[in-house]
Design a protein around this motif. Structure first.
Motif, PDB file in Angstrom:
ATOM      1  N   GLU A   1      -7.765   7.785  -2.865  1.00  0.00           N
ATOM      2  CA  GLU A   1      -7.994   7.683  -4.310  1.00  0.00           C
ATOM      3  C   GLU A   1      -6.922   6.856  -4.997  1.00  0.00           C
ATOM      4  OE1 GLU A   1      -8.177  11.665  -5.688  1.00  0.00           O
ATOM      5  OE2 GLU A   1      -9.969  12.189  -4.504  1.00  0.00           O
ATOM      6  N   GLN A   2      -5.718   6.791  -4.403  1.00  0.00           N
ATOM      7  CA  GLN A   2      -4.586   6.125  -5.054  1.00  0.00           C
ATOM      8  C   GLN A   2      -4.159   4.822  -4.377  1.00  0.00           C
ATOM      9  OE1 GLN A   2      -3.161   7.302  -7.820  1.00  0.00           O
ATOM     10  NE2 GLN A   2      -4.432   9.154  -7.904  1.00  0.00           N
ATOM     11  N   VAL A   3      -4.727   4.562  -3.169  1.00  0.00           N
ATOM     12  CA  VAL A   3      -4.188   3.455  -2.380  1.00  0.00           C
ATOM     13  C   VAL A   3      -4.341   2.100  -3.063  1.00  0.00           C
ATOM     14  CG1 VAL A   3      -6.273   2.901  -1.021  1.00  0.00           C
ATOM     15  CG2 VAL A   3      -4.007   2.659   0.016  1.00  0.00           C
ATOM     16  N   ALA A   4      -5.348   1.942  -3.916  1.00  0.00           N
ATOM     17  CA  ALA A   4      -5.550   0.661  -4.603  1.00  0.00           C
ATOM     18  C   ALA A   4      -4.367   0.323  -5.509  1.00  0.00           C
ATOM     19  CB  ALA A   4      -6.839   0.695  -5.413  1.00  0.00           C
ATOM     20  N   GLU A   5      -3.660   1.347  -5.999  1.00  0.00           N
ATOM     21  CA  GLU A   5      -2.522   1.134  -6.891  1.00  0.00           C
ATOM     22  C   GLU A   5      -1.222   0.883  -6.137  1.00  0.00           C
ATOM     23  OE1 GLU A   5      -2.187   4.246  -9.822  1.00  0.00           O
ATOM     24  OE2 GLU A   5      -4.289   4.787  -9.505  1.00  0.00           O
ATOM     25  N   MET A   6      -1.254   1.041  -4.829  1.00  0.00           N
ATOM     26  CA  MET A   6      -0.016   0.943  -4.048  1.00  0.00           C
ATOM     27  C   MET A   6       0.251  -0.496  -3.621  1.00  0.00           C
ATOM     28  SD  MET A   6      -0.429   4.339  -1.651  1.00  0.00           S
ATOM     29  CE  MET A   6      -0.785   5.945  -2.386  1.00  0.00           C
ATOM     30  N   ARG A   7       1.463  -0.958  -3.865  1.00  0.00           N
ATOM     31  CA  ARG A   7       1.875  -2.300  -3.447  1.00  0.00           C
ATOM     32  C   ARG A   7       2.545  -2.182  -2.080  1.00  0.00           C
ATOM     33  NH1 ARG A   7       5.847  -4.115  -6.100  1.00  0.00           N
ATOM     34  NH2 ARG A   7       5.554  -6.303  -5.514  1.00  0.00           N
ATOM     35  N   LEU A   8       1.889  -2.759  -1.073  1.00  0.00           N
ATOM     36  CA  LEU A   8       2.412  -2.633   0.291  1.00  0.00           C
ATOM     37  C   LEU A   8       3.256  -3.826   0.714  1.00  0.00           C
ATOM     38  CD1 LEU A   8      -0.726  -1.145   2.134  1.00  0.00           C
ATOM     39  CD2 LEU A   8       1.061   0.024   0.854  1.00  0.00           C
ATOM     40  N   GLY A   9       3.257  -4.874  -0.110  1.00  0.00           N
ATOM     41  CA  GLY A   9       4.024  -6.080   0.221  1.00  0.00           C
ATOM     42  C   GLY A   9       5.478  -5.806   0.580  1.00  0.00           C
ATOM     43  N   PRO A  10       6.197  -4.974  -0.223  1.00  0.00           N
ATOM     44  CA  PRO A  10       7.603  -4.686   0.103  1.00  0.00           C
ATOM     45  C   PRO A  10       7.785  -4.053   1.482  1.00  0.00           C
ATOM     46  CG  PRO A  10       7.133  -4.050  -2.156  1.00  0.00           C
ATOM     47  CD  PRO A  10       5.829  -4.427  -1.536  1.00  0.00           C
ATOM     48  N   LEU A  11       6.842  -3.208   1.883  1.00  0.00           N
ATOM     49  CA  LEU A  11       6.943  -2.585   3.204  1.00  0.00           C
ATOM     50  C   LEU A  11       6.829  -3.628   4.314  1.00  0.00           C
ATOM     51  CD1 LEU A  11       4.779   0.642   2.715  1.00  0.00           C
ATOM     52  CD2 LEU A  11       7.246   0.557   3.112  1.00  0.00           C
TER      53      LEU A  11
ATOM     54  N   MET B   1       1.082  14.982  -5.179  1.00  0.00           N
ATOM     55  CA  MET B   1       1.742  14.408  -3.999  1.00  0.00           C
ATOM     56  C   MET B   1       1.562  12.893  -3.927  1.00  0.00           C
ATOM     57  SD  MET B   1       3.237  16.785  -2.107  1.00  0.00           S
ATOM     58  CE  MET B   1       3.144  16.594  -0.346  1.00  0.00           C
ATOM     59  N   ALA B   2       0.352  12.431  -4.250  1.00  0.00           N
ATOM     60  CA  ALA B   2       0.098  10.989  -4.228  1.00  0.00           C
ATOM     61  C   ALA B   2       0.968  10.273  -5.250  1.00  0.00           C
ATOM     62  CB  ALA B   2      -1.373  10.718  -4.494  1.00  0.00           C
ATOM     63  N   ALA B   3       1.225  10.929  -6.379  1.00  0.00           N
ATOM     64  CA  ALA B   3       2.093  10.346  -7.409  1.00  0.00           C
ATOM     65  C   ALA B   3       3.505  10.174  -6.868  1.00  0.00           C
ATOM     66  CB  ALA B   3       2.100  11.247  -8.648  1.00  0.00           C
ATOM     67  N   GLN B   4       3.944  11.115  -6.041  1.00  0.00           N
ATOM     68  CA  GLN B   4       5.269  11.029  -5.432  1.00  0.00           C
ATOM     69  C   GLN B   4       5.341   9.848  -4.470  1.00  0.00           C
ATOM     70  OE1 GLN B   4       6.416  14.732  -3.628  1.00  0.00           O
ATOM     71  NE2 GLN B   4       8.513  14.071  -3.206  1.00  0.00           N
ATOM     72  N   VAL B   5       4.245   9.599  -3.777  1.00  0.00           N
ATOM     73  CA  VAL B   5       4.181   8.442  -2.873  1.00  0.00           C
ATOM     74  C   VAL B   5       4.343   7.153  -3.665  1.00  0.00           C
ATOM     75  CG1 VAL B   5       2.672   7.128  -1.324  1.00  0.00           C
ATOM     76  CG2 VAL B   5       2.761   9.618  -1.139  1.00  0.00           C
ATOM     77  N   LEU B   6       3.624   7.034  -4.774  1.00  0.00           N
ATOM     78  CA  LEU B   6       3.726   5.843  -5.629  1.00  0.00           C
ATOM     79  C   LEU B   6       5.148   5.645  -6.120  1.00  0.00           C
ATOM     80  CD1 LEU B   6       0.411   6.187  -7.679  1.00  0.00           C
ATOM     81  CD2 LEU B   6       1.018   4.268  -6.208  1.00  0.00           C
ATOM     82  N   SER B   7       5.776   6.734  -6.527  1.00  0.00           N
ATOM     83  CA  SER B   7       7.144   6.668  -7.036  1.00  0.00           C
ATOM     84  C   SER B   7       8.112   6.184  -5.956  1.00  0.00           C
ATOM     85  CB  SER B   7       7.553   8.057  -7.547  1.00  0.00           C
ATOM     86  OG  SER B   7       8.914   8.073  -7.891  1.00  0.00           O
ATOM     87  N   LEU B   8       7.997   6.734  -4.758  1.00  0.00           N
ATOM     88  CA  LEU B   8       8.878   6.332  -3.654  1.00  0.00           C
ATOM     89  C   LEU B   8       8.638   4.880  -3.239  1.00  0.00           C
ATOM     90  CD1 LEU B   8       8.798   9.610  -1.527  1.00  0.00           C
ATOM     91  CD2 LEU B   8      10.856   8.526  -2.446  1.00  0.00           C
ATOM     92  N   LEU B   9       7.375   4.452  -3.278  1.00  0.00           N
ATOM     93  CA  LEU B   9       7.075   3.040  -2.955  1.00  0.00           C
ATOM     94  C   LEU B   9       7.751   2.091  -3.931  1.00  0.00           C
ATOM     95  CD1 LEU B   9       3.308   3.008  -1.889  1.00  0.00           C
ATOM     96  CD2 LEU B   9       5.217   2.135  -0.549  1.00  0.00           C
TER      97      LEU B   9
END
Length: 504
Positions: free
Chosen positions: A39-49, A1-9
């Motif tokens: 566990e995955q939030v460090a890989e997520m780029r939030l700038g676009p949001l 599920m977390a991988a899906q979040v990364l993909s959508l981001l």
């Protein structure tokens, strides 16, 4: 599920109007446990949001706020402070209050974290925007900003950041927006000052405390009334009282009370000034306060004779506060017949005033009459009995009548009066001699709501635990009280089922 979040981001970051993708992302996020997101939030780029928030699109903004709320919750406060300071700063200038509230909730997490808070103390632009939020119209935004600045000021480094930088100029600038905003800053300064002597020193040096105190003597009576409430808050602390005394503020307030008789508008600020001395009497010696500032006692008595329910209410509250300990009781007793007349007046109001004022009178009476076992000297017991008699021609029946009224608040307040005197032998004799009173106390069917059941239980407990009750009420009644006590406030007697022969 977390991988899906990364993909959508990643997909969201590539599109200009990614409404469908944002809806899908929010839906997925709500199903992903926070532990997995962490566990995955460090890989997520939030700038676009954060960038999408700057576009004038209401639904897009709402979706981004909800998504960021969830993702930021998964980040440690230190990470948020270290990596998203500029985004937080922009969030505080956003025209949509939901974005400001989201941002301030993250600031709140940061300032509650000892490691994270140091990350923003040098971020002057972010701190500046927090200050300017105090001037906003949305109260949720205002309260969150004040809370954050108050929390920042709990450490010396935070005090220096607020009061020994350009931020102080920003605070003074935002105060000029309106009277309401100025009051908000005054409240913040008083809250910070109350923390410690060091905090007070910073606030005094800033000049903001002096500005508040100047407004006590302002021609604007409403301004006086507002300021005295804040000064009263400052006087709750020992170092605050010391400062007010050293600066002559307490004497100044006393002098204003002296001059109130010739001021046609004194009714606007008089209640607050009397409350100020009432609060002083609770934290200092009532005798010293009343002897040093006799005008305070004089005003309390005068207000009780007023026709204005507001004045009467403040007087009654203050009398209750003054008489809440043995020293205060003796101060009141020294006023002699004047206090006896005042008690009769309070008894009259308890029977005939509005419901709100009746309750305030009953609360004050409870405070005046209560004597802990260790204070039950012969003199104080005689005094309490005399005061009880002064309230009405038949005080016990007065309160019993009030307790039978179908209003839970009044019912409980009257039971509280009985509880206050329940451990005093003279009162127990009155109760026992009053026809039906013991049965009323032991009758559970009279109480219909939780508050009333609790209030009745407190009365039973006070009676049952008294050393003199068995002798005065007799052993059978004493045992019934103990039984009530052991069964608890909500006991319901079981209904016995009798079998009828031939019944189906």
């Amino acid at each position: 599920m977390a991988a899906q979040v990364l993909s959508l981001l990643r997909e969201v970051s590539r599109l200009e109007a990614p409404l469908e993708e944002l809806r899908a992302l929010l839906s997925v996020l709500q199903a992903v446990p926070l532990s997995e997101l962490r566990e995955q939030v460090a890989e997520m780029r939030l700038g676009p949001l954060f960038s999408l928030l700057n576009q004038n699109h209401r639904e897009q903004t709402t979706l981004c706020v909800s998504i960021l709320e969830r993702l930021l919750q998964a980040m440690e406060p230190v990470q948020v402070a270290r990596n998203l300071g500029a985004d937080l700063e922009r969030g505080l200038t956003h025209p949509d209050d939901s974005v400001k509230i989201l941002t301030l909730s993250q600031v709140g997490r940061i300032v509650e974290n000892s490691d994270a808070i140091t990350e923003i103390l040098n971020h002057s632009d972010l701190l500046k925007q927090i200050v300017y939020c105090i001037g906003g119209e949305n109260l949720s935004v205002v309260k969150a900003a004040i809370k954050s600045l108050s929390r920042i000021s709990l450490t010396r480094a935070g005090l220096e950041a607020v009061f020994e930088s350009n931020l102080l100029d920003d605070l003074k600038r935002v105060m000029t927006a309106s009277d309401i905003v100025r009051y908000r800053v005054h409240e913040l300064i008083v809250e910070i000052s109350s923390v410690s002597p060091e905090s007070l020193r910073f606030c005094v040096t800033s000049g903001l405390i002096a500005q508040l105190l100047r407004e006590l003597a302002a021609e604007d009576v409403l301004l006086r009334a507002t300021c005295i409430e804040m000064v009263t808050s400052l006087a709750h602390t020992h170092h605050g009282r010391q400062y007010l005394a050293q600066e002559g503020v307490i004497d100044q307030i006393s002098n204003i009370l002296v001059g109130a008789d010739s001021d046609p508008f004194s009714s606007f600020y008089l209640p607050g000034f009397v409350k100020f001395f009432g609060n002083l009497a609770t934290v200092d010696s009532p005798q010293q306060i009343c002897e040093r500032y006799p005008v305070f006692v004089e005003k309390v008595f005068d207000m009780a004779e007023s026709q204005d329910p507001t004045m009467i209410g403040v007087s009654v509250d203050t009398i209750g506060i003054l008489g809440s300990n043995a020293e205060g009781k003796q101060v009141l007793q020294k006023t002699g017949t004047r206090f006896e007349h005042l008690l009769t007046r309070i008894g009259h109001q308890a029977k005939n005033a509005s419901t709100e004022l009746k309750i305030r009178c009953l609360d004050a009476i409870s405070s005046l009459l209560y004597l802990p076992p260790e204070q039950q000297t012969d003199d104080l017991l005689r005094m309490a009995e005399s005061w009880f008699s002064s309230l009405s021609q038949n005080s016990l029946e007065l309160f019993r009548g009030i307790s039978n009224q179908p209003f839970p608040e009044l019912h409980c307040a009257a039971l509280k009066v009985f509880t206050a005197i329940a451990n005093q032998p003279w009162a127990q004799k009155l109760m026992f001699q009053s026809p039906g009173f013991v049965e009323y106390v032991l009758d559970r069917s009279v109480e219909h709501d939780k508050a009333s059941k609790d209030a009745k239980y407190e009365l039973v407990k006070a009676l049952a635990n008294s050393k003199s009750i068995a002798e005065i009420f007799g052993n059978p009644n004493y045992l019934r009280l103990r039984s009530y006590l052991s069964e608890g406030p909500y006991y319901v007697k079981p209904v016995s089922m009798t079998a009828v022969e031939g019944a189906e």
